[in-house]
Write a protein that holds these residues in place. Structure first.
Motif, PDB file in Angstrom:
ATOM      1  N   THR A   7       0.853  -1.181   0.000  1.00 50.75           N
ATOM      2  CA  THR A   7       0.000   0.000   0.000  1.00 50.75           C
ATOM      3  C   THR A   7       0.887   1.229   0.000  1.00 50.75           C
ATOM      4  OG1 THR A   7      -1.675  -1.191   1.254  1.00 50.75           O
ATOM      5  CG2 THR A   7      -1.846   1.208   1.219  1.00 50.75           C
ATOM      6  N   GLY A  10      -2.159   5.152   0.331  1.00 44.93           N
ATOM      7  CA  GLY A  10      -3.549   4.731   0.359  1.00 44.93           C
ATOM      8  C   GLY A  10      -3.989   3.887  -0.816  1.00 44.93           C
ATOM      9  N   GLN A  11      -3.115   3.627  -1.780  1.00 44.57           N
ATOM     10  CA  GLN A  11      -3.462   2.815  -2.939  1.00 44.57           C
ATOM     11  C   GLN A  11      -2.792   1.458  -2.783  1.00 44.57           C
ATOM     12  OE1 GLN A  11      -2.398   4.625  -6.655  1.00 44.57           O
ATOM     13  NE2 GLN A  11      -4.294   3.933  -7.589  1.00 44.57           N
ATOM     14  N   VAL A  38      -9.348  -0.309  -1.003  1.00 41.55           N
ATOM     15  CA  VAL A  38      -8.752  -0.003   0.293  1.00 41.55           C
ATOM     16  C   VAL A  38      -9.813   0.604   1.182  1.00 41.55           C
ATOM     17  CG1 VAL A  38      -6.988   1.347   1.456  1.00 41.55           C
ATOM     18  CG2 VAL A  38      -6.536   0.388  -0.795  1.00 41.55           C
ATOM     19  N   ALA A  40     -11.041   2.618   4.518  1.00 39.19           N
ATOM     20  CA  ALA A  40     -10.474   3.708   5.304  1.00 39.19           C
ATOM     21  C   ALA A  40      -9.941   3.128   6.601  1.00 39.19           C
ATOM     22  CB  ALA A  40     -11.541   4.757   5.581  1.00 39.19           C
ATOM     23  N   PRO A  43      -4.274   6.298   9.798  1.00 39.01           N
ATOM     24  CA  PRO A  43      -3.091   6.638   9.019  1.00 39.01           C
ATOM     25  C   PRO A  43      -1.887   5.820   9.481  1.00 39.01           C
ATOM     26  CG  PRO A  43      -3.803   8.520  10.366  1.00 39.01           C
ATOM     27  CD  PRO A  43      -4.801   7.422  10.548  1.00 39.01           C
TER      28      PRO A  43
END
Length: 134
Positions: A7, A10-11, A38, A40, A43
């Motif tokens: 990842t 976020g991809q 993906v 949520a 972070p």
């Protein structure tokens, strides 16, 4: 061969990686599936950065002002403006060469080039003050 899911920003990407030194089998590698959506999530913390090297002491600039440090070690190719020249943030002030590539050094802020601490042909270290802006 190994299947990995990576990842980045976020991809998610599904990839096949060959481990060097591993003998390859006669069976073909499995097909790679389309990237999974993906969800949520919290972070991910950025990896810890290595501590920055200590800046190399440079000759003191005459007067006070904003120092323009060298982003890398290299050789000064040219001073692209004269001392006393008014510059805007982002204006080209000098050029360095490192590993046969030229790197343009830009003014970090608006001001006047008070002095250059280097001359063309001089070798500089990362962090060394190249110029001072007043």
């Amino acid at each position: 061969m190994k299947q990995l899911r990576i990842t980045v920003a976020g991809q998610t990407f599904d990839v096949t990686v060959e481990t060097l030194g591993e003998t390859c089998c006669s069976a073909p590698a499995p097909a790679v599936a389309a990237p999974a959506p993906v969800a949520a999530s919290a972070p991910v913390a950025a990896p810890a950065a290595a501590p920055a090297p200590a800046p190399v002491a440079a000759p003191a600039a005459s007067g006070s002002g904003t120092p323009v440090p060298s982003p890398l070690a290299g050789k000064v190719v040219s001073l692209d403006v004269k001392p006393g020249t008014a510059v805007k943030e982002g204006d080209q002030i000098l050029t360095l060469e490192a590993m046969k590539m030229n790197t343009v050094i830009y003014a970090p802020q608006a001001g006047t080039v008070a002095a250059f601490n280097v001359q063309p042909g001089e070798t500089v270290q990362e962090g060394q003050t190249l110029a001072t802006l007043a």
